[in-house]
Design a protein around this motif. Sequence first.
Motif, mmCIF file in Angstrom:
data_model
loop_
_atom_site.group_PDB
_atom_site.id
_atom_site.type_symbol
_atom_site.label_atom_id
_atom_site.label_comp_id
_atom_site.label_asym_id
_atom_site.label_seq_id
_atom_site.Cartn_x
_atom_site.Cartn_y
_atom_site.Cartn_z
ATOM 1 N N HIS A 1 104.382 33.547 25.729
ATOM 2 C CA HIS A 1 104.405 34.442 24.569
ATOM 3 C C HIS A 1 103.313 34.155 23.567
ATOM 4 C CE1 HIS A 1 108.610 36.501 24.161
ATOM 5 N NE2 HIS A 1 107.795 37.121 24.978
ATOM 6 N N SER A 2 102.888 32.897 23.496
ATOM 7 C CA SER A 2 102.016 32.497 22.398
ATOM 8 C C SER A 2 101.071 31.390 22.843
ATOM 9 C CB SER A 2 102.908 31.997 21.252
ATOM 10 O OG SER A 2 102.162 31.577 20.142
ATOM 11 N N VAL A 3 99.797 31.507 22.456
ATOM 12 C CA VAL A 3 98.836 30.418 22.657
ATOM 13 C C VAL A 3 98.169 30.108 21.316
ATOM 14 C CG1 VAL A 3 98.319 30.658 25.120
ATOM 15 C CG2 VAL A 3 97.126 32.126 23.483
ATOM 16 N N ALA A 4 97.911 28.821 21.062
ATOM 17 C CA ALA A 4 97.291 28.427 19.793
ATOM 18 C C ALA A 4 96.502 27.137 19.963
ATOM 19 C CB ALA A 4 98.369 28.230 18.723
ATOM 20 N N TRP A 5 95.332 27.072 19.319
ATOM 21 C CA TRP A 5 94.469 25.882 19.342
ATOM 22 C C TRP A 5 94.749 24.995 18.143
ATOM 23 C CZ3 TRP A 5 91.148 25.152 23.399
ATOM 24 C CH2 TRP A 5 90.789 26.278 24.162
ATOM 25 N N ASN A 6 94.589 23.680 18.341
ATOM 26 C CA ASN A 6 94.677 22.782 17.187
ATOM 27 C C ASN A 6 93.392 22.873 16.364
ATOM 28 O OD1 ASN A 6 92.861 21.276 18.713
ATOM 29 N ND2 ASN A 6 93.993 19.358 18.574
ATOM 30 N N CYS A 7 93.403 22.217 15.185
ATOM 31 C CA CYS A 7 92.292 22.398 14.237
ATOM 32 C C CYS A 7 90.977 21.833 14.749
ATOM 33 C CB CYS A 7 92.648 21.805 12.879
ATOM 34 S SG CYS A 7 93.057 20.044 12.926
ATOM 35 N N SER A 8 91.022 20.868 15.681
ATOM 36 C CA SER A 8 89.771 20.305 16.198
ATOM 37 C C SER A 8 89.288 21.032 17.458
ATOM 38 C CB SER A 8 89.955 18.815 16.487
ATOM 39 O OG SER A 8 90.967 18.634 17.452
ATOM 40 N N GLY A 9 90.087 21.972 17.950
ATOM 41 C CA GLY A 9 89.687 22.755 19.122
ATOM 42 C C GLY A 9 89.782 22.000 20.428
#
Length: 315
Positions: free
Chosen positions: A25-33
């Motif tokens: 349903h969802s994909v997301a990167w952390n702040c450092s990529g």
Amino acid sequence: MEERDTIPFRNLHSRDYQGHKKKVHSVAWNCSGTKLASGSVDQTARIWHIEHHGHGKVKDIELKGHTDSVDQLCWDPKHADLIATASGDKTVRLWDARSGKCSQQAELSGENINITYKPDGTHIAVGNRDDELTILDVRKFKPLHKRKFTYEVNEIAWNMTGDKFFLTTGNGTVEVLAYPSLDRVDTLMAHTAGCYCIAIDPLGRYVAVGSADSLVSLWDIKEMLCLRTFTKLEWPVRTISFNHTGEYIASASEDLFIDISNVQTGRTVHQIPCRAAMNSVEWNPKHNLLAYAGDDKNKYQADEGIFRIFGFESA
């Protein structure tokens, strides 16, 4: 090199990431990529270590504990190993991505479908199926504010400075609230059908809104004026994302391609073919890598549980 710049994203490839048992349903990167999280109907989230070049075996950690679909997740904008998940099981959980352990949990009143961090990492906003908004203090993991709306509330977002809060609504408007008072300061008459998704340009200039009318609108965040619309998709826009430089916007729907357009001209620069309706697209915060996940099925019509990342030099 010249040639490459004139046609962005040409000759780049997608890679598949398999691990979930049901659709993502969802994909997301952390702040450092460096890490990508995926949330699935299979009641888990997974953390994947992604190298933007190189072909190393991708290790993933499973975040187990939710008892219903993980509908949306978001990383702490200031901490590369803290991630929050929202689930249909009425809980919001905070995890350490290194150990895979749940460090905090809040029991809320409804099925959670949308979640976002305040850019300074201090608060989390959660929206549920009953159109209720809860703001959590991240340290205490307790609700600071609760607000029930009389209209359908979809994706939510803070602006970069954290003093404005945006709600997309089923009425085709975007409600702009002051933060932390949550008093309404503006209503953007954005679309002729419900607004589903929202993205803030990483340079803080624009807000983009995707709608059931198949359009994406781009707004000047200071003036709250509509600058242009992106018109390539033909189905309700489910998910949108700006790339790290703010030059490109990706949008996706039930159309069998993801559109990448130039933010300034409104023109399509690339389309990524896909095999199913998309649920989530998100650009890496450091590189032009686009993660995307949808309703992909195998030849037996079972969920593939797959997501993909576009932007690699080789498949």
